[in-house]
Design an enzyme around this catalytic site. Structure first.
Site, mmCIF file in Angstrom:
data_model
loop_
_atom_site.group_PDB
_atom_site.id
_atom_site.type_symbol
_atom_site.label_atom_id
_atom_site.label_comp_id
_atom_site.label_asym_id
_atom_site.label_seq_id
_atom_site.Cartn_x
_atom_site.Cartn_y
_atom_site.Cartn_z
ATOM 1 N N LYS A 39 3.084 9.343 8.523
ATOM 2 C CA LYS A 39 1.885 9.232 9.646
ATOM 3 C C LYS A 39 2.323 9.702 11.173
ATOM 4 O O LYS A 39 1.515 10.744 11.516
ATOM 5 C CB LYS A 39 1.472 7.507 9.773
ATOM 6 C CG LYS A 39 0.814 7.171 8.393
ATOM 7 C CD LYS A 39 -0.181 5.794 8.778
ATOM 8 C CE LYS A 39 -1.156 5.515 7.513
ATOM 9 N NZ LYS A 39 -0.713 4.916 6.392
ATOM 10 N N ASP B 284 9.284 2.705 1.528
ATOM 11 C CA ASP B 284 8.102 3.263 2.026
ATOM 12 C C ASP B 284 7.696 3.193 3.736
ATOM 13 O O ASP B 284 7.485 2.040 3.982
ATOM 14 C CB ASP B 284 6.741 3.004 1.426
ATOM 15 C CG ASP B 284 5.418 3.563 1.965
ATOM 16 O OD1 ASP B 284 5.504 4.273 2.947
ATOM 17 O OD2 ASP B 284 4.468 3.550 1.117
ATOM 18 N N PHE C 67 0.807 -1.262 0.026
ATOM 19 C CA PHE C 67 0.183 -0.272 0.008
ATOM 20 C C PHE C 67 0.936 1.383 0.045
ATOM 21 O O PHE C 67 1.840 1.466 0.802
ATOM 22 C CB PHE C 67 -0.976 -0.047 1.230
ATOM 23 C CG PHE C 67 -1.692 1.176 1.206
ATOM 24 C CD1 PHE C 67 -3.064 1.132 0.312
ATOM 25 C CD2 PHE C 67 -1.679 2.237 1.861
ATOM 26 C CE1 PHE C 67 -3.973 2.398 0.159
ATOM 27 C CE2 PHE C 67 -2.459 3.390 1.683
ATOM 28 C CZ PHE C 67 -3.598 3.411 0.920
#
Ligand SMILES: *Cc1c(COP(=O)(O)O)cnc(C)c1O
Length: 384
Positions: free
Chosen positions: A237, A208, A123
């Protein structure tokens, strides 16, 4: 737009690992937004950092320097790859920047190579290029044509990856621990082979770290667990504990690939989110929280193993540090998540048969016990 199927709960306040809804009911937060509020809700020192900065200066555009942005770039670069940093406002944007950087690099250094390889089940975000890199076909349904130049390989399968490499490959984009895919940890040997391939062919290795970064897995960045040296990492995040920010970080060799006019963001790296992020980094180091996540993660893992033994309904426990998931013997994780919520515990059904835990780093052993009790009764009820 109805892009989320939301729970019928509205939160009005938070503190530490707890949230309070508009009826005054308390919830233990084992999800931290989605891995975002790593130092807990309404952290007073972060709130002050935000307020103090907001009183001085909120926005200048990126035509000018600001102290918080320069300081944060220096910190992030120093903590990781030592090159330059581009600031944006989200994980998807951080990956968009990495993708553009890889294309520019391929254009200049690899004779026009532009293909980017990424893993199945990965993702990388919901904007078009980040979505194209995401190895989940169902998320692309209805949005074709996707941007070109993306190829996929099964996670941890080096032979399959090698088969996807062509003379057009410029980069590999990969999570060291797949998050939204169900919390799967990369194999050491796979990453070693991947690193060798990338350095041999001058292909960029881009990790990532949007979900795994900022200490979540028990190292500041997850790639450190594996002793590998990526060329680019992306972070978002947990970076500012809830304010929107993304960062794309390079090695010194790649620091100038994106030159003047080649990428931009109106809001990226504003003084307020950067001040919050600086405070997050300070608090992480002051309280040795990154290291502590290994212990806290082991404690949670042990309790989950106990639950697996007691119930016989948990097949596997996966993850690193405080990024964990349980795979259940039946596809009833949505039901368990709902029951937990009713009982005041927030978790996430990352797959039909897997539940995910991303608690804040300030979670205590007592709070872990509370969560395990609620989880146990919810699992047993759901299996009836
Ligand atoms: C959440 C996530 C993203 C996307 O971040 P947004 O801020 O939602 O755009 C990208 N990569 C990974 C690994 C993520 O977990």
């Amino acid at each position: 737009m109805p892009t989320y199927s939301r729970y019928d709960v509205a939160f009005v306040k938070g503190g530490g690992s707890w949230l309070i809804d508009d009826n005054g009911k308390k919830y233990l937060d084992f999800l931290s937004g989605l891995g975002v509020t790593i130092l807990g809700h309404a952290h007073p020192e972060i709130a002050n950092a935000i307020y103090d900065q907001a009183k001085e200066l909120v926005h200048t555009s990126n035509l000018f320097h600001t102290k918080p942005q320069q300081a944060l770039a220096a910190q992030l670069s120093g903590l990781s790859l030592g090159g330059s940093v581009f600031f944006s406002n989200s994980g998807a944007e951080a990956n968009e920047c990495a993708i553009k950087l890889a294309r520019k690099y391929g254009n200049e250094k690899l004779g026009g190579a532009y293909e980017i390889l990424s893993a199945e089940r990965s993702f990388h975000g919901r904007t078009l290029a980040a979505l194209a890199a995401t190895g989940q076909p169902e998320k692309k349904e209805g949005f074709q044509p996707m941007p070109e130049g993306f190829r996929y390989f099964p996670f941890n399968d080096y032979k399959a990856l090698e088969n996807q490499v062509t003379d057009k490959t410029c980069a590999v984009l990969i999570e060291a621990v797949q998050g939204e895919g169900g919390v799967y940890v990369a194999d050491q040997h796979f990453l070693d082979q991947l690193t060798q391939l990338c350095s041999g062919k001058k292909i960029l290795l881009m990790i990532d770290e949007v979900q795994t970064g900022m200490g979540r897995t028990g190292k500041f960045f997850a790639y450190e667990h594996f002793g590998i040296s990526p060329d680019v990492i992306t972070v978002a995040k947990g970076l500012a504990n809830g304010l929107p920010i993304g960062a794309t970080i390079t090695t010194p060799e790649l620091a100038d690939v994106l030159g003047p006019g080649k990428h931009a963001s109106t809001f990226g790296g504003g003084p307020v989110p950067c001040s919050a992020a600086l405070k997050v980094i300070e608090l992480l180091s002051e309280n040795n929280l990154v290291n502590k996540n290994n212990e806290t993660g082991d404690l949670l893992k042990n309790k989950l193993s106990g639950l697996a033994e007691q119930t016989g309904l948990i097949k596997e426990i996966r993850g690193l540090g405080l990024m964990l998931a349980c795979e259940l013997t039946e596809p009833i994780s949505a039901d368990i998540t709902k029951k937990c919520l009713e009982k005041g515990l927030i978790i996430n059904h990352v797959k039909d048969n897997a539940i995910r835990f991303l608690p804040p780093f300030v979670i205590t052993p007592e709070e872990i016990d509370i969560a395990i009790d609620i989880l146990k009764s919810s699992i047993l009820e759901s299996f009836k």
